[in-house]
Design an enzyme around this catalytic site. Structure first.
Site, PDB file in Angstrom:
ATOM      1  CE1 TYR A   1       9.772 -16.392 -14.257  1.00 38.12           C
ATOM      2  CE2 TYR A   1       8.024 -16.930 -15.700  1.00 38.12           C
ATOM      3  CZ  TYR A   1       8.716 -16.463 -14.279  1.00 38.12           C
ATOM      4  OH  TYR A   1       8.072 -16.909 -12.882  1.00 38.12           O
TER       5      TYR A   1
ATOM      6  CG  ASP B   1      10.371  -5.536  -1.455  1.00 38.29           C
ATOM      7  OD1 ASP B   1      10.124  -5.150  -1.957  1.00 38.29           O
ATOM      8  OD2 ASP B   1      11.641  -5.403  -0.732  1.00 38.29           O
TER       9      ASP B   1
ATOM     10  CG  ASP C   1       4.882 -17.315 -12.220  1.00 42.21           C
ATOM     11  OD1 ASP C   1       3.854 -18.040 -11.762  1.00 42.21           O
ATOM     12  OD2 ASP C   1       5.606 -18.122 -12.739  1.00 42.21           O
TER      13      ASP C   1
ATOM     14  CG  ASP D   1       0.987 -19.499  -9.155  1.00 40.01           C
ATOM     15  OD1 ASP D   1       0.062 -18.987  -9.325  1.00 40.01           O
ATOM     16  OD2 ASP D   1       2.118 -20.127  -9.219  1.00 40.01           O
TER      17      ASP D   1
END
Length: 372
Positions: free
Chosen positions: A142, A221, A245, A249
């Site tokens: 990011y 994964d 991130d 979520d």
């Protein structure tokens, strides 16, 4: 205690849910004899509309002078749907994290017993789920170098981490695991990424200083899959920015609603508290948004300043609202309660209840209670 709190309500439902958190902090202020001073400032799309900047200098200065930042939500469809936009609301939050040095994001993921049926997962899968994600917040892809070719057909985003960036959050995660169930899982992609191999080397070395904490590793994964198959296996998850991130979520959906979960972002000198959910523009102004995540973020703010009894009072009031069915439509389709009514009920119970005296702070935040 006197606290100066920067109030950045942001976009979408941000102003509505943050206002309920403020009600609860004001109830704490009155009940426990504290003095909280709130200074509002614009951020995100709201700031862009007025100043052309998602993080105006005036807002940044308010945050730097504050003891803590209470944040709402950020984002607007008119920017989300424009792939050519050079400036986006989310850039304001990214810059704020960088400017305040908020390198550690803490997201507790727990299941409310009364709301298990709201989860997309079966009850037998989510029972006992109680973990916390420590996400590195100011490094990685990011914030890495970005480039776009002149013809617009090739783009690059670099993921860069230093040993010191990894070390400072790893120590915090190990300390959290030591106080909880003594298990830490590092999530990476060390079979492919060099940055992940650095994470694994640094965290392994630091782990030697915490012999009581069991350290294991999981590729991103597999971790994403395991969160759906057996979320109760996790205690503390430590990971880098982008993986954190995604996982946080995903983890928030385990409990049935993203509107339930708070977060804290901390650094050496500053701290910011915000709900996990986004700006949810479809619900803006409809008095239907779930304020619980924002209110529990306020509880984390109190906890950060060692106001343990006060934090407990907020948590117990939230629990009462859920137990009595005073919840938003995302938790009950038959609910007739709006955002403001829920905030009024919770703040009223903070003023009138002494039930918080029976709970121990560690039981709430360190993983020994299933109420949040």
């Amino acid at each position: 205690m006197k606290l100066n709190i920067a109030l950045l309500k942001g976009d979408g439902i941000g102003p509505e849910v943050t206002s309920q958190a403020v009600k609860c902090l004001q109830a704490v202020e009155e009940t426990f004899g504290h003095e909280f001073h709130f200074t509002e400032a614009l951020v995100g799309a709201a700031a862009m509309d007025k100043y052309g900047d998602p993080l105006p200098e005036a807002t940044l200065e308010v945050c730097k002078k504050a003891d803590a930042v209470l944040f709402g939500a950020i984002g607007d469809p008119k920017y989300d749907n424009d792939p050519d936009a050079k400036v986006r609301p989310e850039q304001g939050l990214l810059r704020l994290r960088k400017e305040l040095g908020l390198f550690c994001n803490i997201r507790p993921i727990k299941v409310f017993p009364n709301l298990m049926e709201k989860s997309p997962l079966k009850k037998k899968v989510i029972e006992g789920t109680d973990f916390v994600i420590y996400r590195e917040l100011t490094g990685g892809i990011y914030f890495g170098e970005k480039s776009l070719s002149e013809d617009g057909t090739s783009a690059t985003d670099s993921c860069t981490y230093t040993e010191s960036e990894i070390s400072r959050i790893a120590h915090l995660a190990f300390k959290a695991a030591k106080a909880r169930r003594k298990k830490l899982t590092l999530v990476d992609k060390a079979n492919v990424l060099e940055s992940s191999r650095l994470w694994r080397r640094v965290v392994t070395k630091i782990g030697e200083s915490y012999p009581e904490v069991a350290l294991d590793f999981m590729f991103i994964d597999n971790a994403a899959m395991q969160l759906l198959l057996k979320p109760s296996q996790f205690d503390v998850i430590l990971t880098e920015n982008m993986f954190g991130d995604i996982l946080s979520d995903e983890g928030s959906a385990v409990g049935g609603s993203i509107g339930l979960l708070p977060s804290a972002s901390t650094g050496e000198n500053h701290a910011l508290f915000e709900p996990v959910h986004g700006s949810y523009p479809q619900a803006k102004g409809k008095d239907m948004a779930n304020p619980v995540a924002s209110i529990l973020s306020a509880a984390m703010l109190l906890d950060h300043f060692k106001l343990d009894e006060e934090s407990r009072a907020v948590v117990i009031a939230v629990l009462k609202s859920i137990k009595k069915g005073i919840v938003s439509p995302d938790l009950s389709t038959s609910s007739k309660y709006g955002t403001n009514h829920i905030g009024d009920f919770i703040s009223g119970n903070i003023r009138d209840s002494d039930d918080y005296l029976i709970l121990n702070k560690e039981n709430i935040w360190l993983g020994k209670s299933t109420i949040i």
